[in-house]
Design an enzyme around this catalytic site. Structure first.
Site, PDB file in Angstrom:
ATOM      1  N   ALA A 165     -12.054  12.336  20.640  1.00  0.00           N
ATOM      2  CA  ALA A 165     -13.100  11.317  20.424  1.00  0.00           C
ATOM      3  C   ALA A 165     -13.548  10.759  21.774  1.00  0.00           C
ATOM      4  O   ALA A 165     -12.760  10.667  22.714  1.00  0.00           O
ATOM      5  CB  ALA A 165     -12.552  10.191  19.552  1.00  0.00           C
ATOM      6  N   ARG A 170      13.482   9.828  -3.537  1.00  0.00           N
ATOM      7  CA  ARG A 170      14.402  10.932  -3.865  1.00  0.00           C
ATOM      8  C   ARG A 170      15.683  10.836  -3.036  1.00  0.00           C
ATOM      9  O   ARG A 170      16.798  10.992  -3.557  1.00  0.00           O
ATOM     10  CB  ARG A 170      13.684  12.261  -3.591  1.00  0.00           C
ATOM     11  N   ASP A 207       5.267  -4.713   6.037  1.00  0.00           N
ATOM     12  CA  ASP A 207       5.761  -6.038   6.447  1.00  0.00           C
ATOM     13  C   ASP A 207       5.820  -7.045   5.302  1.00  0.00           C
ATOM     14  O   ASP A 207       6.800  -7.783   5.168  1.00  0.00           O
ATOM     15  CB  ASP A 207       4.958  -6.578   7.639  1.00  0.00           C
ATOM     16  N   ARG A 233      -5.918  -2.531   9.487  1.00  0.00           N
ATOM     17  CA  ARG A 233      -6.424  -3.910   9.458  1.00  0.00           C
ATOM     18  C   ARG A 233      -6.040  -4.659  10.731  1.00  0.00           C
ATOM     19  O   ARG A 233      -6.824  -5.380  11.304  1.00  0.00           O
ATOM     20  CB  ARG A 233      -5.766  -4.623   8.274  1.00  0.00           C
ATOM     21  N   ASP A 257       2.708  -0.076  11.830  1.00  0.00           N
ATOM     22  CA  ASP A 257       2.672  -1.386  12.493  1.00  0.00           C
ATOM     23  C   ASP A 257       3.970  -2.177  12.314  1.00  0.00           C
ATOM     24  O   ASP A 257       3.937  -3.380  12.072  1.00  0.00           O
ATOM     25  CB  ASP A 257       1.480  -2.204  11.984  1.00  0.00           C
ATOM     26  N   GLY A 270       0.840  -1.213   0.000  1.00  0.00           N
ATOM     27  CA  GLY A 270       0.000   0.000   0.000  1.00  0.00           C
ATOM     28  C   GLY A 270       0.867   1.252   0.000  1.00  0.00           C
ATOM     29  O   GLY A 270       1.859   1.310   0.719  1.00  0.00           O
ATOM     30  N   ARG A 272       0.737  -5.128  -5.024  1.00  0.00           N
ATOM     31  CA  ARG A 272       0.872  -6.267  -4.108  1.00  0.00           C
ATOM     32  C   ARG A 272       0.996  -7.474  -5.041  1.00  0.00           C
ATOM     33  O   ARG A 272       0.102  -7.727  -5.837  1.00  0.00           O
ATOM     34  CB  ARG A 272      -0.361  -6.409  -3.225  1.00  0.00           C
ATOM     35  N   SER A 289     -22.732  15.922  21.237  1.00  0.00           N
ATOM     36  CA  SER A 289     -22.369  14.999  20.151  1.00  0.00           C
ATOM     37  C   SER A 289     -21.390  13.979  20.707  1.00  0.00           C
ATOM     38  O   SER A 289     -20.843  14.170  21.796  1.00  0.00           O
ATOM     39  CB  SER A 289     -21.704  15.753  18.998  1.00  0.00           C
ATOM     40  N   THR A 349       4.414   2.809   5.356  1.00  0.00           N
ATOM     41  CA  THR A 349       3.019   2.362   5.547  1.00  0.00           C
ATOM     42  C   THR A 349       2.333   3.355   6.475  1.00  0.00           C
ATOM     43  O   THR A 349       2.949   3.824   7.433  1.00  0.00           O
ATOM     44  CB  THR A 349       2.924   0.941   6.153  1.00  0.00           C
ATOM     45  N   ILE A 350       1.070   3.627   6.200  1.00  0.00           N
ATOM     46  CA  ILE A 350       0.366   4.562   7.086  1.00  0.00           C
ATOM     47  C   ILE A 350       0.029   3.914   8.427  1.00  0.00           C
ATOM     48  O   ILE A 350      -0.305   4.600   9.385  1.00  0.00           O
ATOM     49  CB  ILE A 350      -0.937   5.114   6.444  1.00  0.00           C
ATOM     50  N   ASP A 351       0.124   2.580   8.502  1.00  0.00           N
ATOM     51  CA  ASP A 351      -0.377   1.862   9.685  1.00  0.00           C
ATOM     52  C   ASP A 351       0.505   1.961  10.926  1.00  0.00           C
ATOM     53  O   ASP A 351       0.043   1.667  12.028  1.00  0.00           O
ATOM     54  CB  ASP A 351      -0.564   0.377   9.358  1.00  0.00           C
TER      55      ASP A 351
HETATM   56  O1  F6P Z   1      -1.479  -1.446   4.896  1.00  0.00           O
HETATM   57  C1  F6P Z   1      -1.985  -0.195   4.672  1.00  0.00           C
HETATM   58  C2  F6P Z   1      -3.461  -0.233   4.446  1.00  0.00           C
HETATM   59  O2  F6P Z   1      -3.842   1.093   4.171  1.00  0.00           O
HETATM   60  C3  F6P Z   1      -4.312  -0.836   5.570  1.00  0.00           C
HETATM   61  O3  F6P Z   1      -4.536   0.033   6.649  1.00  0.00           O
HETATM   62  C4  F6P Z   1      -5.575  -1.175   4.816  1.00  0.00           C
HETATM   63  O4  F6P Z   1      -6.301  -2.164   5.479  1.00  0.00           O
HETATM   64  C5  F6P Z   1      -5.044  -1.665   3.512  1.00  0.00           C
HETATM   65  O5  F6P Z   1      -3.809  -1.019   3.314  1.00  0.00           O
HETATM   66  C6  F6P Z   1      -5.950  -1.438   2.325  1.00  0.00           C
HETATM   67  O6  F6P Z   1      -5.378  -2.026   1.219  1.00  0.00           O
HETATM   68  P1  F6P Z   1      -5.881  -1.871  -0.267  1.00  0.00           P
HETATM   69  O7  F6P Z   1      -5.377  -0.569  -0.780  1.00  0.00           O
HETATM   70  O8  F6P Z   1      -5.270  -3.013  -0.986  1.00  0.00           O
HETATM   71  O9  F6P Z   1      -7.364  -1.899  -0.227  1.00  0.00           O
END
Ligand code: F6P
Length: 323
Positions: A187, A21, A103, A172, A130, A11, A72, A216, A126-128
């Site tokens: 939140a 760069r 990963d 995920r 993780d 992703g 992927r 809210s 990765t934005i996650d």
């Molecule tokens: O691993 C990064 C991520 O953005 C996850 O947070 C998300 O579940 C997944 O990729 C979504 O993947 P795709 O772009 O294949 O739908």
């Protein structure tokens, strides 16, 4: 080592371009030739490999997405796929590789090194957030800022209408985006895969807020939460709680795009630079990280098997500050 390759994989995340760069410009500064591998491991197998010059990466630092494209790859998960990929690298004289990804991308790099002796360093893109071995991954800060901007807007309309919004964010397997953005937006609750979600507890908390005249409420749900996604959580809450009108927003892929924050640009630049120097110093099969503002190296198998623990302190912070 004379020639290295750079690729983005899995992703995409904001800041990947800044990292590309940095790899290209550092490689050239060190007297290397740098080749771009397009479309991740898919493109490696197909031989989509081109030399990059200093001006190939001009004006990309501030752009979201990845100019190298990404994918992927199922084919690369097979032994035959990796044989074809390694043949392409050897044909192009590529001796070392910088893989920018998450990963799955690092597991691919480990296999390439083990089976074909290609030296690989990784930059966590990765934005996650993780991965183990770095305080932040490239793109995480931008994604959190994107969520914060969106949730602030949702709060405006939620307040005007006295509504409860269930907002689903990416993650995920990890709740880092949910937790950080939950703190930054005030939140009322954050639901993440790392902890068990009890809907009755959530309802109690919302009820207490309603009793205190909260006009809210916002619940942020990571997509991988055990209670399900935002729609499922909304259904479960609705069955027992009708104080507020409930709406759902799924933020989805907008979290992956956009111009990287200054923090992500700097992080990506440091990591790309660090990866090239690490290859030249003979390192391999490691992820570059930044921990306490210092460059670190973590073996791929460690970086991918564990991820940072979600801090109980941050979870408590969300609860206390929104109560
Ligand atoms: O691993 C990064 C991520 O953005 C996850 O947070 C998300 O579940 C997944 O990729 C979504 O993947 P795709 O772009 O294949 O739908």
């Amino acid at each position: 080592m004379k020639r290295i390759g750079v690729m983005t994989s899995g992703g995409d995340s904001p800041g990947m371009n800044a990292c590309v760069r940095a790899v290209v410009r550092t490689g050239l500064a060190r007297g290397l030739e740098v080749y771009g591998i397009f479309r991740g491991y898919e493109g490696m197998i197909a031989g989509e490999i081109e030399p990059l010059k200093a001006n190939s990466v001009s004006n990309i630092l501030q752009k979201g997405g990845t100019v190298l494209k990404t994918a992927r790859s199922e084919a690369f998960k097979t032994v035959e796929g990796r044989v074809r990929a390694a043949e392409q690298l050897k044909m192009h004289g590529i001796e070392g590789l910088v893989v920018i990804g998450g990963d799955g991308s690092f597991r691919g790099a480990m296999a390439l090194e083990a089976e074909h002796g290609i030296r690989c360093m990784g930059c966590p893109g990765t934005i996650d957030n993780d991965l183990y071995g770095t305080d932040n991954t490239i793109g995480y800060d931008t994604a959190v800022n994107t969520v914060v901007q969106a949730v602030d807007k949702i709060r405006d309309t939620a307040n005007s209408h006295d509504r409860l919004f269930i907002v689903e964010v990416m993650g995920r397997d990890a709740g880092f985006i949910a937790l950080r953005s939950g703190i930054a937006t005030g939140a009322e609750a954050v639901l993440i895969p790392e902890t068990v979600t009890y809907i009755p507890e959530l309802i109690d908390l919302l009820e207490r807020g309603w009793q205190r005249n909260k006009s809210s409420a916002i619940v942020i749900v990571a997509e991988g939460d055990d209670a399900g996604g935002a729609y499922q959580v909304a259904e479960k809450v609705k069955e027992k709680f009708n104080r507020y009108d409930i709406r759902v927003t799924v933020l989805g892929h907008l979290q992956r795009g956009g111009s990287p924050s200054a923090l992500d640009r700097i992080l990506a630049s440091r990591m790309g630079h660090g990866a090239v120097d690490a290859l030249l110093a003979g390192r391999t099969s490691e992820m570059v990280g930044v921990v306490n503002n210092n460059i670190t190296y973590t073996p791929f198998d460690k970086a991918t098997k564990h991820h940072m623990e979600v801090s109980p302190y941050l979870l408590e912070l969300v609860q206390v500050l929104s109560s």
